[in-house]
Design an enzyme around this catalytic site. Structure first.
Site, PDB file in Angstrom:
ATOM      1  CG  ASP A  12      -0.376   0.149   2.528  1.00  0.00           C
ATOM      2  OD1 ASP A  12       0.864   0.294   2.606  1.00  0.00           O
ATOM      3  OD2 ASP A  12      -1.120   0.152   3.523  1.00  0.00           O
ATOM      4  CB  CYS A  69       0.579  -2.836   4.397  1.00  0.00           C
ATOM      5  SG  CYS A  69       0.109  -3.976   5.708  1.00  0.00           S
ATOM      6  N   GLY A  70       1.860  -1.124   6.363  1.00  0.00           N
ATOM      7  CA  GLY A  70       2.404  -0.538   7.583  1.00  0.00           C
ATOM      8  C   GLY A  70       2.857  -1.596   8.579  1.00  0.00           C
ATOM      9  CB  THR A  71       1.060  -3.895  10.695  1.00  0.00           C
ATOM     10  OG1 THR A  71      -0.041  -4.236   9.839  1.00  0.00           O
ATOM     11  CG2 THR A  71       0.711  -2.689  11.554  1.00  0.00           C
ATOM     12  N   GLY A  72       2.262  -5.023   7.844  1.00  0.00           N
ATOM     13  CA  GLY A  72       2.345  -6.297   7.120  1.00  0.00           C
ATOM     14  C   GLY A  72       1.122  -7.170   7.345  1.00  0.00           C
ATOM     15  CD  GLN A  73       0.251  -8.861  11.479  1.00  0.00           C
ATOM     16  OE1 GLN A  73      -0.366  -9.814  11.014  1.00  0.00           O
ATOM     17  NE2 GLN A  73       1.304  -9.023  12.256  1.00  0.00           N
ATOM     18  N   GLY A  74      -2.460  -6.385   7.470  1.00  0.00           N
ATOM     19  CA  GLY A  74      -3.680  -6.263   6.653  1.00  0.00           C
ATOM     20  C   GLY A  74      -3.497  -6.835   5.262  1.00  0.00           C
ATOM     21  CG  HIS A 102       8.774 -26.488   9.382  1.00  0.00           C
ATOM     22  ND1 HIS A 102       8.809 -26.651  10.753  1.00  0.00           N
ATOM     23  CD2 HIS A 102       9.921 -27.053   8.912  1.00  0.00           C
ATOM     24  CE1 HIS A 102       9.932 -27.279  11.098  1.00  0.00           C
ATOM     25  NE2 HIS A 102      10.630 -27.521   9.998  1.00  0.00           N
ATOM     26  CG  ASN A 103       4.455 -22.945   7.979  1.00  0.00           C
ATOM     27  OD1 ASN A 103       5.195 -22.102   8.496  1.00  0.00           O
ATOM     28  ND2 ASN A 103       3.889 -23.898   8.687  1.00  0.00           N
ATOM     29  NE  ARG A 113       2.872   3.442   8.758  1.00  0.00           N
ATOM     30  CZ  ARG A 113       1.627   3.650   8.347  1.00  0.00           C
ATOM     31  NH1 ARG A 113       0.619   3.007   8.906  1.00  0.00           N
ATOM     32  NH2 ARG A 113       1.387   4.506   7.368  1.00  0.00           N
ATOM     33  NE  ARG A 136       8.148 -33.022  11.618  1.00  0.00           N
ATOM     34  CZ  ARG A 136       9.432 -32.710  11.386  1.00  0.00           C
ATOM     35  NH1 ARG A 136      10.111 -33.388  10.480  1.00  0.00           N
ATOM     36  NH2 ARG A 136      10.010 -31.715  12.033  1.00  0.00           N
ATOM     37  CG  HIS A 137       7.352 -29.998   7.602  1.00  0.00           C
ATOM     38  ND1 HIS A 137       7.032 -29.688   8.901  1.00  0.00           N
ATOM     39  CD2 HIS A 137       8.666 -30.349   7.607  1.00  0.00           C
ATOM     40  CE1 HIS A 137       8.116 -29.830   9.666  1.00  0.00           C
ATOM     41  NE2 HIS A 137       9.115 -30.239   8.897  1.00  0.00           N
TER      42      HIS A 137
HETATM   43  C1  RB5 Z   1      -2.277   2.203   6.559  1.00  0.00           C
HETATM   44  O1  RB5 Z   1      -2.305   3.335   7.376  1.00  0.00           O
HETATM   45  C2  RB5 Z   1      -2.166   0.952   7.404  1.00  0.00           C
HETATM   46  O2  RB5 Z   1      -3.369   0.686   8.041  1.00  0.00           O
HETATM   47  C3  RB5 Z   1      -1.733  -0.217   6.572  1.00  0.00           C
HETATM   48  O3  RB5 Z   1      -0.517   0.081   5.947  1.00  0.00           O
HETATM   49  C4  RB5 Z   1      -1.494  -1.529   7.293  1.00  0.00           C
HETATM   50  O4  RB5 Z   1      -0.703  -1.360   8.418  1.00  0.00           O
HETATM   51  C5  RB5 Z   1      -2.682  -2.355   7.550  1.00  0.00           C
HETATM   52  O5  RB5 Z   1      -2.601  -3.511   8.012  1.00  0.00           O
END
Ligand code: RB5
Length: 149
Positions: A12, A69-74, A102-103, A113, A136-137
């Site tokens: 993003d 992305c910012g956290t990589g999570q979304g 393994h995955n 961030r 096994r994996h």
């Molecule tokens: C954008 O501000 C932020 O929400 C996005 O980069 C990310 O961290 C979402 O998971």
């Protein structure tokens, strides 16, 4: 590792600069970076960029994907909604190696961030230098695949 040396990259707005750094890094390592943007800094929506990169991997156009992305999570959550994708967020090199071994992860997600540039590139290296160990994996990864059907 596959003969397909294409790695799709997307992010993003938060991670454009690191994404471009990663693209240059993997190109120098001999991979073909397929950078699908975005390239302009306006605020955008990580789900569409995660899904677009995931489709390139799911279709086998690219062997692997790296998304940020910012956290990589979304962006990871969005990518994992595409059938055939196994994407993990990594903030350390051990996890980056293990999600391949393994995955059988086919995508890596990084939070700009959360980790600095040096660690991010080490995480990329750990991911790309590892191979799936099977045995096994493979049984366990097959169980993940069954959840998709
Ligand atoms: C954008 O501000 C932020 O929400 C996005 O980069 C990310 O961290 C979402 O998971």
């Amino acid at each position: 590792m596959t003969a397909n040396k294409r790695i799709v990259l997307s992010s993003d707005h938060a991670a454009i600069e690191l994404r471009q750094t990663v693209a240059a890094h993997i190109t120098a390592l001999g991979w073909e970076a397929v950078d699908i943007g975005p390239t302009t800094p306006e605020s955008t929506h990580y789900p569409k960029h995660g899904a677009a990169a995931a489709e390139r991997v799911a279709s086998s156009d690219c062997a692997l994907g790296i998304i940020l992305c910012g956290t990589g999570q979304g962006i990871m959550m969005a990518a994992n909604k595409v059938k055939g994708i196994r994407c993990g967020v990594c903030t350390d090199t051990f996890s980056a190696r293990m999600i391949r071994q393994h995955n059988d992860a086919n995508m890596l997600s990084i939070g700009v961030r959360v980790v600095g540039e040096g660690l991010a590139l080490d995480i990329v290296d750990a991911f790309l230098n590892a191979d799936f160990e099977g045995d096994r994996h493979a049984l366990r990864v097959d169980m993940i695949k069954e959840l998709e059907s």
